[in-house]
Structures are given as C-alpha cells and as structure tokens.
Design a protein around this motif. Structure first.
Motif, PDB file in Angstrom:
ATOM      1  N   PRO A  84       0.814  -1.215   0.000  1.00 41.54           N
ATOM      2  CA  PRO A  84       0.000   0.000   0.000  1.00 41.54           C
ATOM      3  C   PRO A  84       0.850   1.268   0.000  1.00 41.54           C
ATOM      4  CG  PRO A  84      -0.786  -1.534   1.665  1.00 41.54           C
ATOM      5  CD  PRO A  84       0.489  -2.097   1.134  1.00 41.54           C
ATOM      6  N   ASN A  85       0.325   2.323  -0.623  1.00 39.98           N
ATOM      7  CA  ASN A  85       0.955   3.645  -0.616  1.00 39.98           C
ATOM      8  C   ASN A  85       2.384   3.644  -1.165  1.00 39.98           C
ATOM      9  OD1 ASN A  85      -1.359   4.699   0.720  1.00 39.98           O
ATOM     10  ND2 ASN A  85      -0.556   3.863   2.614  1.00 39.98           N
ATOM     11  N   TRP A  99       0.042   2.572  -6.258  1.00 35.05           N
ATOM     12  CA  TRP A  99      -1.035   1.908  -5.521  1.00 35.05           C
ATOM     13  C   TRP A  99      -2.041   2.953  -5.070  1.00 35.05           C
ATOM     14  CZ3 TRP A  99      -3.423   2.023  -0.807  1.00 35.05           C
ATOM     15  CH2 TRP A  99      -4.039   0.852  -0.336  1.00 35.05           C
ATOM     16  N   LEU A 100      -3.327   2.727  -5.378  1.00 38.09           N
ATOM     17  CA  LEU A 100      -4.365   3.648  -4.894  1.00 38.09           C
ATOM     18  C   LEU A 100      -5.258   2.977  -3.863  1.00 38.09           C
ATOM     19  CD1 LEU A 100      -5.658   5.530  -8.065  1.00 38.09           C
ATOM     20  CD2 LEU A 100      -3.966   6.287  -6.424  1.00 38.09           C
ATOM     21  N   TYR A 159      -0.978  15.244   6.424  1.00 34.53           N
ATOM     22  CA  TYR A 159      -0.165  14.039   6.311  1.00 34.53           C
ATOM     23  C   TYR A 159       1.291  14.348   6.662  1.00 34.53           C
ATOM     24  CZ  TYR A 159       1.038   9.398   4.835  1.00 34.53           C
ATOM     25  OH  TYR A 159       1.456   8.096   4.850  1.00 34.53           O
ATOM     26  N   LYS A 170       7.242   6.617  -2.031  1.00 36.29           N
ATOM     27  CA  LYS A 170       5.940   6.558  -1.382  1.00 36.29           C
ATOM     28  C   LYS A 170       4.961   7.476  -2.105  1.00 36.29           C
ATOM     29  CE  LYS A 170       3.782   6.506   3.129  1.00 36.29           C
ATOM     30  NZ  LYS A 170       3.934   6.454   4.560  1.00 36.29           N
ATOM     31  N   VAL A 172       0.630   8.783  -1.578  1.00 32.35           N
ATOM     32  CA  VAL A 172      -0.620   8.615  -0.850  1.00 32.35           C
ATOM     33  C   VAL A 172      -1.705   9.519  -1.442  1.00 32.35           C
ATOM     34  CG1 VAL A 172       0.499   8.026   1.322  1.00 32.35           C
ATOM     35  CG2 VAL A 172      -0.034  10.399   0.849  1.00 32.35           C
ATOM     36  N   THR A 173      -2.942   9.107  -1.252  1.00 31.78           N
ATOM     37  CA  THR A 173      -4.076   9.984  -1.536  1.00 31.78           C
ATOM     38  C   THR A 173      -4.460  10.601  -0.202  1.00 31.78           C
ATOM     39  OG1 THR A 173      -4.805   8.313  -3.091  1.00 31.78           O
ATOM     40  CG2 THR A 173      -6.324  10.105  -2.625  1.00 31.78           C
ATOM     41  N   THR A 174      -4.483  11.909  -0.114  1.00 29.44           N
ATOM     42  CA  THR A 174      -4.735  12.515   1.188  1.00 29.44           C
ATOM     43  C   THR A 174      -5.394  13.882   1.068  1.00 29.44           C
ATOM     44  OG1 THR A 174      -3.742  12.967   3.341  1.00 29.44           O
ATOM     45  CG2 THR A 174      -2.460  13.586   1.411  1.00 29.44           C
ATOM     46  N   VAL A 175      -5.698  14.453   2.230  1.00 28.69           N
ATOM     47  CA  VAL A 175      -6.282  15.786   2.292  1.00 28.69           C
ATOM     48  C   VAL A 175      -5.194  16.813   1.997  1.00 28.69           C
ATOM     49  CG1 VAL A 175      -7.458  17.426   3.795  1.00 28.69           C
ATOM     50  CG2 VAL A 175      -7.874  14.993   4.067  1.00 28.69           C
TER      51      VAL A 175
ATOM     52  N   TYR B   8      -6.623  -1.258   5.075  1.00 29.08           N
ATOM     53  CA  TYR B   8      -6.203  -1.462   3.679  1.00 29.08           C
ATOM     54  C   TYR B   8      -4.958  -0.650   3.362  1.00 29.08           C
ATOM     55  CZ  TYR B   8     -10.729  -3.705   3.287  1.00 29.08           C
ATOM     56  OH  TYR B   8     -11.788  -4.544   3.483  1.00 29.08           O
ATOM     57  N   CYS B   9      -4.890   0.600   3.851  1.00 30.93           N
ATOM     58  CA  CYS B   9      -3.685   1.418   3.660  1.00 30.93           C
ATOM     59  C   CYS B   9      -2.581   1.001   4.624  1.00 30.93           C
ATOM     60  CB  CYS B   9      -3.996   2.891   3.854  1.00 30.93           C
ATOM     61  SG  CYS B   9      -5.059   3.565   2.585  1.00 30.93           S
ATOM     62  N   ARG B  13      -4.222   7.301   9.816  1.00 31.51           N
ATOM     63  CA  ARG B  13      -4.518   8.525   9.076  1.00 31.51           C
ATOM     64  C   ARG B  13      -5.398   9.430   9.934  1.00 31.51           C
ATOM     65  NH1 ARG B  13      -3.998   8.401   3.449  1.00 31.51           N
ATOM     66  NH2 ARG B  13      -2.426   6.885   2.890  1.00 31.51           N
ATOM     67  N   GLU B  14      -5.441  10.701   9.539  1.00 32.20           N
ATOM     68  CA  GLU B  14      -6.247  11.688  10.255  1.00 32.20           C
ATOM     69  C   GLU B  14      -7.734  11.387  10.092  1.00 32.20           C
ATOM     70  OE1 GLU B  14      -5.263  14.313  12.066  1.00 32.20           O
ATOM     71  OE2 GLU B  14      -3.145  13.894  11.777  1.00 32.20           O
ATOM     72  N   GLU B  16     -10.107  13.346   9.434  1.00 33.73           N
ATOM     73  CA  GLU B  16     -10.811  14.059   8.364  1.00 33.73           C
ATOM     74  C   GLU B  16     -10.792  13.309   7.034  1.00 33.73           C
ATOM     75  OE1 GLU B  16      -8.898  17.801   7.039  1.00 33.73           O
ATOM     76  OE2 GLU B  16      -7.352  17.345   8.494  1.00 33.73           O
ATOM     77  N   GLU B  17      -9.974  12.257   6.923  1.00 37.04           N
ATOM     78  CA  GLU B  17      -9.993  11.457   5.702  1.00 37.04           C
ATOM     79  C   GLU B  17     -11.125  10.437   5.701  1.00 37.04           C
ATOM     80  OE1 GLU B  17      -6.281   9.655   4.701  1.00 37.04           O
ATOM     81  OE2 GLU B  17      -5.162  11.518   4.863  1.00 37.04           O
ATOM     82  N   ILE B  62     -11.221   9.872   1.714  1.00 41.19           N
ATOM     83  CA  ILE B  62     -10.115  10.535   1.013  1.00 41.19           C
ATOM     84  C   ILE B  62      -8.897   9.662   1.254  1.00 41.19           C
ATOM     85  CG2 ILE B  62      -8.789  12.642   0.757  1.00 41.19           C
ATOM     86  CD1 ILE B  62     -11.119  14.172   1.881  1.00 41.19           C
ATOM     87  N   GLY B  63      -8.725   8.680   0.427  1.00 40.28           N
ATOM     88  CA  GLY B  63      -7.677   7.689   0.631  1.00 40.28           C
ATOM     89  C   GLY B  63      -7.984   6.545  -0.303  1.00 40.28           C
ATOM     90  N   CYS B  64      -8.083   5.334   0.261  1.00 40.89           N
ATOM     91  CA  CYS B  64      -8.300   4.184  -0.620  1.00 40.89           C
ATOM     92  C   CYS B  64      -9.772   3.987  -0.960  1.00 40.89           C
ATOM     93  CB  CYS B  64      -7.711   2.922   0.006  1.00 40.89           C
ATOM     94  SG  CYS B  64      -8.491   2.477   1.564  1.00 40.89           S
TER      95      CYS B  64
END
Lengths: 220, 119
Positions: A84-85, A99-100, A159, A170, A172-175, B8-9, B13-14, B16-17, B62-64
């Motif tokens: 992952p990530n 990786w998503l 993050y 690395k 990541v999908t994040t805020v 899964y990740c 994580r925070e 807010e995700e 907001i992630g996977c």
C-alpha cells in the motif's frame, strides 16, 4: 473517426483515443489559471519551484493484483507496487505505477502513449476480470522542487511529509488544503501532486499563496 | 481528532480522511418476501445505540475509498480495533478485553476474496 483513433480489441471492447492528433489545440487544466492568476518567474531567491507536467497519459487500472501485475510487467517492463501507498517507476522516471487501493492503481505515461498502452493491456489481459479507464483529461500533474518544498507541504496537508515518514517511492491519496489529491515522492528532492482538473485552479492559487514567503516560481 | 488505522492502507490517518457509515454487521434478510413487516422494519430502520463497545462501519473517503469496520467505545471514544470487511471483531461487549485465543480461531475465518485482490 480516422483509423488510428479507435480500435476494437480481441475481446470486443471499443476504445477511442480521447486526444487524437488533430488540428484542435489542447490545453492543460491550468491554462486559464496561468492567464488569469499569472505565473511568477523563478528567481535567485526562489526556494520552491512548481513545474506542471501537462498532458500526460493517466490510466486507472482496477482488478486482481496478480493478473494486472503480469500484464503491466509485460507491457511496461516493471510491475505494479504490491505494498500500500507505494510507487514504482521505470529507470527513466517517465512511466510510473502507483497503488491507490487494494484493487486500484494509477499508471502515468508520457502523453500520447496512453491509447496504445490501453490497447496492449487489454490484449495482455484477455478475458480476465478488470477495468481500465483513461482519466488523462480529468487530472494533471504538478512537480514541486526546492529546499522549502517540504515546508510548503507541511502548511497544506495534515499528512506527515517528514523524510522519515515519507521516503522516496511513497505515494498517498490525502487531504490537501481542504481538497484532496495524490501526493508522491518519486525522487529525493522532488514531489509530485496529481490534481483533479476541477481542483487545479484552486490548488494552483493555494500553492502560489502558500509559497509566497519562499519566493515561489513557476517553471515553464 | 482521532487517529484511525486503515486496514487497507495499513497506516494511521487523520480523522478528516474518513466518514462514519453507521452500524456494522447488519445482514440483509435472505428472503425479503418471507419477512414480517416488523423484521423488515428492524432491518431497514432500527439501529443499536449501545453505551460502551459498538461496531461501526467507516469509509476511508479521502484515501483508498474502501469500507472497513471499527470497534469503538461510545463512552471514551477509544478505538479498540479496525478490521476489513468480512471479518469478525476481536473486542465485543461480551469480551471487552478481547476474545480469548480459542474463541478467536473459531471466529476469524478467512473471508473469501476475489483472486489476487489482496496481496
């Protein structure tokens, strides 16, 4: 439609080249922002530099990891990241797979290659259970370089971007700035932001504003 | 702010995700036509509201973008565990300190996943 812009694979799926080589000019999602907001130049004082890599080929793959990995290995010469990530790249760094989610990957290739990539992948995958979506028109990629790049990211995302927690390779999908994007680190001194086109103008202006104190410059 | 571990990740994580998505482990009646109105109404509308340990569904929006389960204490907000869909919790109201090892083996049967999806 001319011959090279559409194709039917062995499995009977119709594909269309969303950006055929025609006389119609194509523009990045940020074209209007450059015109409207402007683009401060890079100077001696610039501690961060943004560079857009516009019009790349973005392809989302979904399906079982094993079959997709084999197909990508066959077509691109490197496999999908299994953890992952994480992010895999070819030696030139021009083609990457990220990786998503457990069944989803983002492949980025130089612009124009995405149509033939999709055709080759469909051929390699045969009648496996999968989905390939060309999302090139939906997103764009920004590069962030410079000594203050990490500081700028710290202001924008919750993050942890400290090198200890965010090693090279690395992604990541994040805020990010109340919006979201894909944040990745393909090299020691370079970050990449994959933005949705609908957020591109907002995030571009956010980055310029946040980067003002580092005399941010836009390289083009 | 909560720090939530996405199974899964595979990292924290925070908050807010994530989005909470209500009570977990609700199974749709196998044969809706054979249900009484009361059974169907319970399935559709009625949810537990326990004081203490509660199993919830959350989505890593907001992630996977996957759904997973969270065992959370509604009094202290403590998150005791997160686990993927299809698995059973280790912490329950009956076993607030975690199920003993022999119980665990019975409960934790590997869910059948699509070939190759989970590496």
């Amino acid at each position: 439609m001319s011959e090279h812009t559409s194709a039917t694979t062995a499995t009977g799926i119709n594909m269309y080249d969303v950006r055929p080589t025609t006389e119609v000019p194509a523009e990045s999602p940020l074209a209007w922002s450059y015109h409207h907001t402007g683009h401060p130049g890079v100077s001696q004082r610039s501690r961060v530099v943004i560079r857009e890599r516009a019009m790349l080929g973005h392809v989302v793959l979904r399906g079982g990891a094993i079959v997709l990995d084999e197909a990508v290995r066959q077509v691109l010469g490197f496999g999908l990241p299994a953890r992952p990530n994480t992010l895999n790249q070819d030696p030139s760094g021009e083609r990457s797979a990220q990786w998503l989610s457990p069944d989803e990957w983002l492949v980025i290739v130089p612009g124009g290659e995405e149509f033939s990539l999709e055709a080759k992948l469909r051929e390699a995958l045969g009648d496996a259970h999968y989905a390939i979506v060309n999302v090139s028109g939906g997103q764009t990629l920004l590069e962030l370089e410079g000594e203050a790049a990490t500081e700028l990211l710290m202001k924008s995302t919750p993050y942890d971007v400290h090198p200890a927690g965010f090693p090279v390779g690395k992604g990541v999908t994040t805020v990010f700035a109340k919006s979201n994007l894909i944040l990745r680190r393909p090299a020691e001194d370079r970050w990449e932001l994959v933005l949705r086109r609908s957020f591109a103008d907002y995030l571009y202006r956010w980055l310029l504003d946040a980067g003002q104190e580092y005399a941010i410059g836009v390289d083009d | 702010m909560l720090h939530i571990y996405c199974p899964y990740c595979e990292e924290l994580r925070e908050e807010e995700e994530f989005h909470p998505k209500g009570q977990a482990h609700i199974t749709r009646p196998a044969d809706p036509d054979a249900c009484s109105d009361e059974e169907w109404g319970d399935y559709l509308f009625f949810r537990d509201n326990p004081r203490g340990i509660h199993h919830e569904m959350w989505v890593h929006a907001i992630g996977c973008r996957k759904f997973f389960n969270v065992t959370r204490n509604t009094v202290t907000y403590e998150i005791l565990e997160t686990y993927p869909m299809g698995e059973q919790p280790r912490f329950t109201a009956e076993y607030p300190e975690g199920k003993p090892a022999d119980q665990l083996n019975d409960a934790q049967q590997e869910p059948s996943r699509q070939e190759g999806v989970h590496v």
